[in-house]
Design a protein around this motif. Sequence first.
Motif, PDB file in Angstrom:
ATOM      1  N   GLU A 125       4.082 -17.010  51.432  1.00  0.00           N
ATOM      2  CA  GLU A 125       2.699 -17.369  51.106  1.00  0.00           C
ATOM      3  C   GLU A 125       2.008 -16.230  50.370  1.00  0.00           C
ATOM      4  N   ARG A 126       2.316 -14.991  50.748  1.00  0.00           N
ATOM      5  CA  ARG A 126       1.708 -13.852  50.053  1.00  0.00           C
ATOM      6  C   ARG A 126       2.239 -13.725  48.625  1.00  0.00           C
ATOM      7  N   VAL A 127       3.515 -14.046  48.423  1.00  0.00           N
ATOM      8  CA  VAL A 127       4.067 -14.074  47.064  1.00  0.00           C
ATOM      9  C   VAL A 127       3.374 -15.156  46.252  1.00  0.00           C
ATOM     10  N   LYS A 128       3.165 -16.297  46.857  1.00  0.00           N
ATOM     11  CA  LYS A 128       2.482 -17.403  46.170  1.00  0.00           C
ATOM     12  C   LYS A 128       1.080 -16.989  45.741  1.00  0.00           C
ATOM     13  N   GLN A 129       0.348 -16.312  46.614  1.00  0.00           N
ATOM     14  CA  GLN A 129      -0.994 -15.851  46.282  1.00  0.00           C
ATOM     15  C   GLN A 129      -0.965 -14.834  45.147  1.00  0.00           C
ATOM     16  N   THR A 130       0.036 -13.955  45.150  1.00  0.00           N
ATOM     17  CA  THR A 130       0.166 -12.940  44.109  1.00  0.00           C
ATOM     18  C   THR A 130       0.447 -13.569  42.751  1.00  0.00           C
ATOM     19  N   LEU A 131       1.348 -14.543  42.717  1.00  0.00           N
ATOM     20  CA  LEU A 131       1.666 -15.225  41.455  1.00  0.00           C
ATOM     21  C   LEU A 131       0.445 -15.972  40.919  1.00  0.00           C
ATOM     22  N   SER A 132      -0.284 -16.596  41.808  1.00  0.00           N
ATOM     23  CA  SER A 132      -1.480 -17.329  41.406  1.00  0.00           C
ATOM     24  C   SER A 132      -2.539 -16.392  40.833  1.00  0.00           C
ATOM     25  N   ALA A 133      -2.725 -15.231  41.487  1.00  0.00           N
ATOM     26  CA  ALA A 133      -3.708 -14.256  41.010  1.00  0.00           C
ATOM     27  C   ALA A 133      -3.326 -13.719  39.634  1.00  0.00           C
ATOM     28  N   ALA A 134      -2.022 -13.520  39.410  1.00  0.00           N
ATOM     29  CA  ALA A 134      -1.560 -12.998  38.128  1.00  0.00           C
ATOM     30  C   ALA A 134      -1.816 -13.975  36.990  1.00  0.00           C
ATOM     31  N   CYS A 135      -1.829 -15.269  37.298  1.00  0.00           N
ATOM     32  CA  CYS A 135      -2.010 -16.300  36.269  1.00  0.00           C
ATOM     33  C   CYS A 135      -3.480 -16.689  36.076  1.00  0.00           C
ATOM     34  N   ALA A 188      15.491 -15.932  50.022  1.00  0.00           N
ATOM     35  CA  ALA A 188      15.259 -17.173  49.279  1.00  0.00           C
ATOM     36  C   ALA A 188      13.826 -17.652  49.484  1.00  0.00           C
ATOM     37  N   LEU A 189      13.189 -18.033  48.385  1.00  0.00           N
ATOM     38  CA  LEU A 189      11.822 -18.537  48.426  1.00  0.00           C
ATOM     39  C   LEU A 189      11.798 -19.974  47.917  1.00  0.00           C
ATOM     40  N   PRO A 190      10.923 -20.808  48.466  1.00  0.00           N
ATOM     41  CA  PRO A 190      10.828 -22.185  47.970  1.00  0.00           C
ATOM     42  C   PRO A 190      10.165 -22.226  46.597  1.00  0.00           C
ATOM     43  N   THR A 191      10.468 -23.254  45.837  1.00  0.00           N
ATOM     44  CA  THR A 191       9.909 -23.351  44.488  1.00  0.00           C
ATOM     45  C   THR A 191       8.406 -23.569  44.494  1.00  0.00           C
ATOM     46  N   ASP A 192       7.829 -23.983  45.614  1.00  0.00           N
ATOM     47  CA  ASP A 192       6.390 -24.223  45.632  1.00  0.00           C
ATOM     48  C   ASP A 192       5.567 -22.931  45.670  1.00  0.00           C
TER      49      ASP A 192
END
Length: 402
Positions: A187-197, A227-231
């Motif tokens: 979830e923290r990776v997801k937040q980081t990717l979202s912030a970068a975009c 492994a991370l989910p694609t979502d």
Amino acid sequence: MKILHTADLHLGKKLNKASRLDEQCAVIKELSELADTEDIDVILIAGDIFDTSVPTSDAERVFYRSMLTLAERGRAVVALAGNHDDERRLCAAKPLADLQGIVLAGELDYSALGAETLSDPTPPPSLYALADAADYLQKQRTKITGHFGGITVTKGEEKTNIALVPYPAESRLARWSKQDYNIPYAERVKQTLSAACAFFDGNYNILCTHLFLTKSDNADALGGLVALPTDVLPQSPDYVALGHVHKRLKICKAPYAEYSGSPVQYAYDEGRTKSVNIIDTQKRTVTPIVLRSAKCLTETDADNFDECMHKLDFYRDDYVRIKYGGEPLTRDETVQIKAHPAFNDLVVTATLRGEPTVERKAHLSDGEIFDMYYKHKYSKDPVPELKAAFTELMEELKNEAR
């Protein structure tokens, strides 16, 4: 605008004792020629620039020369830090790289990018030398603007936004923002990717990152990465340029995300066909282009000395691993086999007198050996987090020993 996506150069990597630097140089030359032929504007290298966090001086020399070669004719080049890279070491030459249109991406904030670049470039003193002046003007064809999260590349009236997220190790996440460790890593990776975009707009948008994504709920770690989910991927990119998996692989359609694969075959179980992806932002197409510079890796069986030599002759342009299951070879025969230009490894798979099959483990990765030990000890597979922690620790110990 046309963009070339590759990844996982692993500069300095060896195959047993065989150096691959000459092949890696040949691949860089092939990429440069391809960029000329296809009129490429941006080259993205999605992580694992080096094979270790403390590369050899030869590997670093190849890296710096390669970046300059790829940046010729005004191309923008991005080298992103993967899990094998020390981001601080990778970005040590950043002030000089910025002046050449080379983005060394080891952090998340690129808003200072271009601070060393003149806003109105002054022609060189050699303006009267027509060829020099023409080359200088050609190099002004792309402009790079930095943001938090990535860059915008401008060519004429066309713009492409590229979010740049290096491999999000826990230590890097902690530097980028305050972490709430009650929230799962994914979830923290997801937040980081979202912030970068977040700076994306109506132009063509690309996310370039280094992750191990999978559609499986029970996937093991790969190369030390959980492994991370694609979502975890945001929906805003038009294309996601991924690094880490060494084969070309489309991992999802929404957003459209692909691993380009490594440009060199680094393991015997990898696919022999290597390629790069070319993204045409106007046509909104992604086209793979096959690479042909590096050697292939071939694993083959043999049961006697003559068969070993025949196989080595047959695959003389490859690196060859022989799985040998015959009677013991003499010292003289072994020397002849190992002296062959194609020889790379000899794995003895059986012995005489009905003894059980034995397979040498020196060619196995740390993760594979850990899997074998854990299964033998506990009769079950290790959890991905434990395996990832072990491989990361082994990598640190190897670097300290160098």
